[in-house]
Scaffold this motif. Structure first.
Motif, PDB file in Angstrom:
ATOM      1  N   HIS A 216      -4.427  -0.714  26.639  1.00 22.11           N
ATOM      2  CA  HIS A 216      -3.063  -1.266  27.515  1.00 22.11           C
ATOM      3  C   HIS A 216      -3.579  -2.887  27.089  1.00 22.11           C
ATOM      4  O   HIS A 216      -4.493  -3.164  27.124  1.00 22.11           O
ATOM      5  CB  HIS A 216      -3.240  -1.245  28.942  1.00 22.11           C
ATOM      6  N   GLN A 217      -2.245  -3.289  26.905  1.00 24.92           N
ATOM      7  CA  GLN A 217      -2.306  -4.923  26.908  1.00 24.92           C
ATOM      8  C   GLN A 217      -0.811  -5.218  27.027  1.00 24.92           C
ATOM      9  O   GLN A 217       0.103  -4.888  26.628  1.00 24.92           O
ATOM     10  CB  GLN A 217      -2.604  -5.223  25.197  1.00 24.92           C
ATOM     11  N   ALA A 218      -0.898  -6.231  27.942  1.00 19.62           N
ATOM     12  CA  ALA A 218       0.467  -6.653  28.585  1.00 19.62           C
ATOM     13  C   ALA A 218       1.227  -6.985  27.413  1.00 19.62           C
ATOM     14  O   ALA A 218       0.724  -7.843  26.731  1.00 19.62           O
ATOM     15  CB  ALA A 218       0.149  -7.588  29.579  1.00 19.62           C
ATOM     16  N   PRO A 219       2.578  -6.567  27.669  1.00 15.93           N
ATOM     17  CA  PRO A 219       3.195  -5.837  28.604  1.00 15.93           C
ATOM     18  C   PRO A 219       3.425  -4.447  28.401  1.00 15.93           C
ATOM     19  O   PRO A 219       4.204  -3.888  28.803  1.00 15.93           O
ATOM     20  CB  PRO A 219       4.654  -6.673  28.774  1.00 15.93           C
ATOM     21  N   GLY A 220       2.460  -3.901  27.638  1.00 19.84           N
ATOM     22  CA  GLY A 220       2.813  -2.385  27.295  1.00 19.84           C
ATOM     23  C   GLY A 220       1.463  -1.889  26.756  1.00 19.84           C
ATOM     24  O   GLY A 220       0.300  -2.117  27.338  1.00 19.84           O
ATOM     25  N   TYR A 221       1.793  -1.259  25.469  1.00 21.85           N
ATOM     26  CA  TYR A 221       0.199  -0.415  24.906  1.00 21.85           C
ATOM     27  C   TYR A 221       0.220  -0.863  23.467  1.00 21.85           C
ATOM     28  O   TYR A 221       1.496  -1.243  22.823  1.00 21.85           O
ATOM     29  CB  TYR A 221       0.808   0.953  25.198  1.00 21.85           C
ATOM     30  N   VAL A 222      -0.968  -0.644  22.884  1.00 22.31           N
ATOM     31  CA  VAL A 222      -0.951  -0.772  21.528  1.00 22.31           C
ATOM     32  C   VAL A 222      -2.024   0.344  20.808  1.00 22.31           C
ATOM     33  O   VAL A 222      -2.818   0.668  21.572  1.00 22.31           O
ATOM     34  CB  VAL A 222      -1.528  -2.334  21.100  1.00 22.31           C
ATOM     35  N   LEU A 223      -1.542   0.485  19.610  1.00 25.50           N
ATOM     36  CA  LEU A 223      -2.484   1.627  18.951  1.00 25.50           C
ATOM     37  C   LEU A 223      -3.281   0.905  17.952  1.00 25.50           C
ATOM     38  O   LEU A 223      -2.708   0.419  17.118  1.00 25.50           O
ATOM     39  CB  LEU A 223      -1.526   2.696  18.299  1.00 25.50           C
ATOM     40  N   ARG A 224      -4.641   0.836  18.004  1.00 23.26           N
ATOM     41  CA  ARG A 224      -5.547   0.423  17.180  1.00 23.26           C
ATOM     42  C   ARG A 224      -6.216   1.226  16.254  1.00 23.26           C
ATOM     43  O   ARG A 224      -7.096   1.773  16.670  1.00 23.26           O
ATOM     44  CB  ARG A 224      -6.500  -0.595  18.045  1.00 23.26           C
ATOM     45  N   LEU A 225      -5.475   1.399  15.230  1.00 17.71           N
ATOM     46  CA  LEU A 225      -6.098   2.030  13.935  1.00 17.71           C
ATOM     47  C   LEU A 225      -6.063   1.273  12.609  1.00 17.71           C
ATOM     48  O   LEU A 225      -5.115   0.437  12.513  1.00 17.71           O
ATOM     49  CB  LEU A 225      -5.240   3.537  13.743  1.00 17.71           C
ATOM     50  N   ALA A 226      -7.009   1.484  12.029  1.00 15.24           N
ATOM     51  CA  ALA A 226      -6.986   0.709  10.542  1.00 15.24           C
ATOM     52  C   ALA A 226      -5.824   1.462   9.802  1.00 15.24           C
ATOM     53  O   ALA A 226      -5.542   2.781   9.992  1.00 15.24           O
ATOM     54  CB  ALA A 226      -8.424   1.056   9.842  1.00 15.24           C
ATOM     55  N   SER A 227      -5.018   0.469   8.787  1.00 15.18           N
ATOM     56  CA  SER A 227      -4.046   1.008   8.159  1.00 15.18           C
ATOM     57  C   SER A 227      -4.357   2.361   7.222  1.00 15.18           C
ATOM     58  O   SER A 227      -3.637   3.148   6.934  1.00 15.18           O
ATOM     59  CB  SER A 227      -3.321  -0.093   7.456  1.00 15.18           C
ATOM     60  N   ASP A 228      -5.843   2.232   6.805  1.00 13.41           N
ATOM     61  CA  ASP A 228      -6.017   3.340   5.760  1.00 13.41           C
ATOM     62  C   ASP A 228      -6.363   4.758   6.505  1.00 13.41           C
ATOM     63  O   ASP A 228      -6.638   5.761   5.893  1.00 13.41           O
ATOM     64  CB  ASP A 228      -7.314   3.117   4.885  1.00 13.41           C
ATOM     65  N   GLN A 229      -6.394   4.456   8.071  1.00  9.82           N
ATOM     66  CA  GLN A 229      -6.436   5.893   8.802  1.00  9.82           C
ATOM     67  C   GLN A 229      -5.138   6.363   9.032  1.00  9.82           C
ATOM     68  O   GLN A 229      -5.158   7.636   9.545  1.00  9.82           O
ATOM     69  CB  GLN A 229      -7.123   5.583  10.111  1.00  9.82           C
ATOM     70  N   VAL A 230      -3.978   6.183   8.468  1.00 11.90           N
ATOM     71  CA  VAL A 230      -2.522   6.555   8.380  1.00 11.90           C
ATOM     72  C   VAL A 230      -1.978   6.709   7.245  1.00 11.90           C
ATOM     73  O   VAL A 230      -1.978   5.743   6.436  1.00 11.90           O
ATOM     74  CB  VAL A 230      -1.783   5.584   9.237  1.00 11.90           C
ATOM     75  N   ASP A 231      -1.817   7.863   6.788  1.00  9.94           N
ATOM     76  CA  ASP A 231      -1.154   8.303   5.549  1.00  9.94           C
ATOM     77  C   ASP A 231       0.032   7.393   5.296  1.00  9.94           C
ATOM     78  O   ASP A 231       0.096   6.868   3.983  1.00  9.94           O
ATOM     79  CB  ASP A 231      -1.103   9.701   5.226  1.00  9.94           C
ATOM     80  N   ALA A 232       0.777   7.113   6.200  1.00  8.17           N
ATOM     81  CA  ALA A 232       2.171   6.172   5.777  1.00  8.17           C
ATOM     82  C   ALA A 232       1.680   4.972   5.366  1.00  8.17           C
ATOM     83  O   ALA A 232       2.475   4.303   4.322  1.00  8.17           O
ATOM     84  CB  ALA A 232       3.001   6.453   7.079  1.00  8.17           C
ATOM     85  N   TYR A 233       0.922   4.423   5.806  1.00  7.35           N
ATOM     86  CA  TYR A 233       0.354   3.222   5.640  1.00  7.35           C
ATOM     87  C   TYR A 233      -0.336   3.054   4.199  1.00  7.35           C
ATOM     88  O   TYR A 233      -0.204   2.081   3.446  1.00  7.35           O
ATOM     89  CB  TYR A 233      -0.219   2.242   6.487  1.00  7.35           C
ATOM     90  N   ARG A 234      -1.159   3.991   3.832  1.00  7.51           N
ATOM     91  CA  ARG A 234      -1.856   4.196   2.854  1.00  7.51           C
ATOM     92  C   ARG A 234      -0.741   4.356   1.542  1.00  7.51           C
ATOM     93  O   ARG A 234      -0.850   3.831   0.656  1.00  7.51           O
ATOM     94  CB  ARG A 234      -2.844   5.234   2.707  1.00  7.51           C
ATOM     95  N   PHE A 235       0.333   5.196   2.011  1.00 13.11           N
ATOM     96  CA  PHE A 235       1.314   5.468   0.924  1.00 13.11           C
ATOM     97  C   PHE A 235       1.882   4.007   0.712  1.00 13.11           C
ATOM     98  O   PHE A 235       2.231   3.675  -0.599  1.00 13.11           O
ATOM     99  CB  PHE A 235       2.301   6.468   1.743  1.00 13.11           C
ATOM    100  N   GLU A 236       2.333   3.151   1.775  1.00 14.64           N
ATOM    101  CA  GLU A 236       2.760   2.025   1.204  1.00 14.64           C
ATOM    102  C   GLU A 236       1.704   1.100   0.557  1.00 14.64           C
ATOM    103  O   GLU A 236       2.403   0.389  -0.569  1.00 14.64           O
ATOM    104  CB  GLU A 236       3.336   1.161   2.524  1.00 14.64           C
TER     105      GLU A 236
END
Length: 365
Positions: free
Chosen positions: A79-99
């Protein structure tokens, strides 16, 4: 969409919870306001206790993703005002590795390093497994991200094909692009790469047919002609100017390009034969042929000339089943080849070959 930790699937829960994770993934590392999440998850059907319901989904997702954070580390979903954030390294998400792989591959291609570029682009394309976020097509922002990634995939495919052509891997490029061009006939860059690969594989007639079908599709669907670049490529194909020679796939010696245009392109030409009242002299025959087939005005104001003599590649005289080449009819032959090329390009011609009996009209045609 799936999540894996130590080769095991992570349970993500029901569809709305999965959609919540997708909304955070497409904004990885950025705070997504609570109001935005509620609007995108429920739109006009939001529950009475929307904030509490959202917090419940967040809590379940946080527990599911906790093992991936590792011992002694902060949670991935915060949680981080005013909402929520997903803290993952970009290389942990295949879509970002793809880019990232695509970006590196295209940069290497621009830097004249096609072997490394093709390697990176191939690695990017191997990460692709079906349409991304397909289960969330009713969520506009996720659907937009899915479409964006699909466009990136097509761009990567085109860049990979370009690198493959530079390396002389024409057969691979044809295999990679044929089905994609059928599904995306308006991607003119992709069409151009496939035309080039077909030409260099000795399949010139198919390259011409591909151009014709692409042009028809664009005219019928969008009311536009092919781009200037694709038209130039088509002209180069007709004139046998598509690279001439290509490097071997392993950087070895050059190899000859495809066979001669007059023998590959099967374009039917209508010939009208007439007999003048008196026998005509050879000079008169040449003049009449030139008047029938010579340069003509075209819409953009330039003239259609005849191709250079070097563009007419005749078979050797001793080739079995082939008539010997004509002597003294280079100009007339060039005029006919120019007319045939223009016909193949969609500009109709009637070629009239005039002369008395026995002069060799049939041989010329």
């Amino acid at each position: 969409m799936s999540a894996r930790y130590e080769n095991r699937d992570v349970p993500l829960g029901p569809p709305r919870r999965r959609a919540l994770l997708a909304l955070l993934l497409i904004r990885l590392g950025r705070v997504v306001p609570t109001t935005v999440l509620i609007e995108e998850l429920w739109r006009d059907a939001r529950p009475q206790q929307a904030v509490a319901t959202l917090q419940s989904h967040i809590s379940h997702l946080r527990r599911a993703l906790t093992p991936a954070a590792g011992p002694g580390r902060s949670a991935i979903l915060c949680h981080q005002a005013p909402g929520y954030v997903l803290r993952l390294a970009s290389d942990q998400v295949d879509a970002y590795r793809f880019e990232q792989l695509i970006s590196t591959g295209r940069r290497l291609l621009a830097g004249q390093n096609p072997p490394a570029a093709r390697d990176y682009l191939t690695r990017a394309l191997t990460l692709w497994h079906g349409a991304p976020y397909a289960e969330f097509h009713t969520h506009p922002s996720i659907a937009d991200e899915s479409a964006r990634l699909e466009q990136m995939r097509l761009t990567a495919l085109e860049s990979s094909a370009e690198a493959g052509l530079l390396l002389g891997r024409t057969a691979e490029v044809v295999a990679e692009l044929e089905s994609e061009v059928r599904q995306h006939p308006a991607r003119e860059r992709m069409v151009g790469h496939l035309m080039t690969a077909l030409f260099r594989s000795g399949r010139q007639a198919e390259a011409l047919e591909l151009y014709a079908s692409t042009r028809s599709y664009l005219v019928e669907e969008f009311g536009v002609d092919t781009s200037a670049d694709l038209q130039k490529l088509h002209t180069a194909l007709l004139r046998q100017e598509l690279g001439g020679r290509t490097r071997g796939a392993t950087g070895g010696p050059a190899r000859p390009a495809a066979t001669a245009f007059p023998r590959q392109v099967r374009t039917t030409m209508s010939s009208t034969v007439t007999r003048p009242a008196a026998p005509a002299e050879p000079a008169e025959l040449a003049e009449s042929a030139e008047s029938a087939l010579g340069a003509q005005e075209v819409p953009n104001g330039r003239e259609r000339g005849t191709p250079a003599a070097s563009a007419v590649l005749l078979p050797p005289p001793d080739e079995p089943g082939i008539a010997p080449p004509l002597i003294g009819r280079e100009r007339e032959l060039n005029l006919l080849v120019a007319a045939m090329a223009e016909t193949a390009a969609g500009h109709g011609h009637l070629a009239c070959v005039l002369g008395f009996s026995g002069l060799g009209k049939t041989h010329l045609v």
